[in-house]
Design an enzyme around this catalytic site. Structure first.
Site, mmCIF file in Angstrom:
data_model
loop_
_atom_site.group_PDB
_atom_site.id
_atom_site.type_symbol
_atom_site.label_atom_id
_atom_site.label_comp_id
_atom_site.label_asym_id
_atom_site.label_seq_id
_atom_site.Cartn_x
_atom_site.Cartn_y
_atom_site.Cartn_z
ATOM 1 N N SER A 111 -27.002 15.164 19.617
ATOM 2 C CA SER A 111 -27.841 16.368 19.527
ATOM 3 C C SER A 111 -27.547 17.204 18.283
ATOM 4 C CB SER A 111 -27.722 17.212 20.795
ATOM 5 O OG SER A 111 -28.176 16.473 21.922
ATOM 6 N N HIS B 176 -22.167 1.618 19.664
ATOM 7 C CA HIS B 176 -22.909 2.785 20.154
ATOM 8 C C HIS B 176 -22.840 2.804 21.679
ATOM 9 C CE1 HIS B 176 -26.083 5.630 20.967
ATOM 10 N NE2 HIS B 176 -26.006 6.008 19.707
ATOM 11 N N ASN C 187 -30.176 7.212 13.003
ATOM 12 C CA ASN C 187 -30.293 6.071 13.910
ATOM 13 C C ASN C 187 -31.629 6.211 14.634
ATOM 14 O OD1 ASN C 187 -30.113 4.140 15.878
ATOM 15 N ND2 ASN C 187 -28.365 5.064 16.948
ATOM 16 N N TRP C 188 -32.583 5.397 14.220
ATOM 17 C CA TRP C 188 -33.936 5.515 14.811
ATOM 18 C C TRP C 188 -34.011 4.937 16.221
ATOM 19 C CZ3 TRP C 188 -38.154 4.111 10.601
ATOM 20 C CH2 TRP C 188 -38.050 5.021 9.523
ATOM 21 N N LYS C 189 -32.978 4.215 16.616
ATOM 22 C CA LYS C 189 -32.954 3.552 17.932
ATOM 23 C C LYS C 189 -34.233 2.714 18.102
ATOM 24 C CE LYS C 189 -29.898 7.137 19.580
ATOM 25 N NZ LYS C 189 -29.399 7.937 20.675
ATOM 26 N N GLU D 166 -24.940 3.375 23.820
ATOM 27 C CA GLU D 166 -26.076 2.715 24.485
ATOM 28 C C GLU D 166 -25.860 1.203 24.549
ATOM 29 O OE1 GLU D 166 -29.005 4.543 21.980
ATOM 30 O OE2 GLU D 166 -28.538 6.475 22.886
ATOM 31 N N GLY E 49 -28.785 12.798 23.016
ATOM 32 C CA GLY E 49 -30.142 12.927 23.531
ATOM 33 C C GLY E 49 -30.291 13.969 24.626
ATOM 34 N N GLY F 63 -29.789 11.026 15.868
ATOM 35 C CA GLY F 63 -30.774 10.271 16.637
ATOM 36 C C GLY F 63 -32.139 10.925 16.535
ATOM 37 N N GLY F 64 -32.511 11.666 17.563
ATOM 38 C CA GLY F 64 -33.841 12.268 17.653
ATOM 39 C C GLY F 64 -34.303 12.987 16.391
HETATM 40 P P1 13P Z 1 -29.301 12.287 19.368
HETATM 41 O O1 13P Z 1 -29.148 12.917 18.002
HETATM 42 O O2 13P Z 1 -30.728 12.010 19.741
HETATM 43 O O3 13P Z 1 -28.542 13.040 20.404
HETATM 44 O O4 13P Z 1 -28.618 10.837 19.271
HETATM 45 C C1 13P Z 1 -27.381 10.709 18.680
HETATM 46 C C2 13P Z 1 -27.078 9.280 18.541
HETATM 47 O O5 13P Z 1 -26.915 8.572 19.525
HETATM 48 C C3 13P Z 1 -27.027 8.721 17.185
HETATM 49 O O6 13P Z 1 -26.504 7.436 17.173
#
Ligand code: 13P
Length: 252
Positions: free
Chosen positions: A215, A97, A9-11, A99, A175, A236-237
């Site tokens: 994470s 999600h 997920n590149w957000k 967010e 995150g 994510g990251g």
């Molecule tokens: P991180 O891997 O950056 O913690 O993010 C996870 C996430 O929200 C994937 O959708």
């Protein structure tokens, strides 16, 4: 069908050039390190979906969107419909999600409508659930996840449900660098599988793919993915680094 999936997920990250470069690097790494029996999914920002689908013709990965409108086509400025995503051959779309729940106030009703829209157009929802830190600390985490799942996806028929992927993403781990321990992840994944079993039967529960997110990185993926009920990750990251992403995909 229960499959192993690693989804990135590149957000809201990457310029067009950076997105192009990252896809290229992922393609390069996959040439000599193609994960076996694992489905790779990349969920870039909507603007870069076409770029990603172009790459996906050459490279072995599937594409997911990060969001979809709850509405059908029409006068909804700025929105992207499930039909539009389907016309661009999307395989998956993230829904629910934390967010989106937090910053965009998406309620369970809205999320459940989004899931329906996607399924109408043959796109598999990756439905996210997860508790906040205070909910974990006050031991409410099972109840929270249970209500998110019941309200979001348990209205589906058995055949609709069979196309849903669930992602457990504890909000306190997203995150933050604070990953859930493999035991915490396994405990919740087993709980979710039990909920599915109670609602749709053991066979369906056994077929359901449940991903972990929060994470998850190149160092901890192996231990997380070795848990019985963890079928992969929503990353994510670490998905913004080609080497880390491919290492994670090879962590089963
Ligand atoms: P991180 O891997 O950056 O913690 O993010 C996870 C996430 O929200 C994937 O959708």
């Amino acid at each position: 069908m229960r499959s192993k999936i690693v989804a990135g997920n590149w957000k809201m990250n990457q310029t067009f050039e950076k997105a192009d470069e990252l896809l290229y690097q992922i393609g390069e790494k996959l040439e000599d390190n193609l994960p076996k029996n694992v489905e790779l999914v990349i969920c870039p920002p909507a603007l870069y979906l076409e770029l990603a689908t172009d790459f996906a013709q050459e490279i072995e990965f599937k594409i997911g969107a990060q969001n979809v409108s709850e509405y059908d086509n029409g006068a909804y400025t700025g929105e992207i419909s499930a039909q539009m995503l389907s016309s661009m051959d999307m395989d998956y779309c993230i829904v629910g999600h934390s967010e989106r729940r937090k910053y965009f106030g998406e309620s369970s009703d809205v999320l459940s409508t989004k899931v329906q829209r996607l399924l109408e157009y043959g796109i598999q929802p990756i439905f996210c659930v997860g508790e906040q830190l205070e909910e974990r600390e006050s031991n409410k985490y099972f109840d929270i996840v249970k209500s998110q799942i019941s309200e979001g996806i348990f209205n589906l028929s058995l055949s609709e449900f069979s196309n849903v992927v669930i992602a457990y993403e504890p909000v306190w781990a997203i995150g933050t660098g604070k990953t859930a321990s493999p035991e915490q992840a396994q405990e919740m994944h087993a709980y979710i599988r039990n909920l599915v079993s109670d609602k749709y039967g053991v066979e369906m529960a056994d077929e359901t793919t449940i991903l972990y997110g929060g994470s998850c990185n190149a160092k901890n993926a192996k231990e997380l993915f070795s848990q019985t009920d963890v079928d992969g990750g929503l990353i994510g990251g670490a998905a913004l680094n080609a080497e880390d992403f491919i290492t994670i995909a090879n962590s089963f």
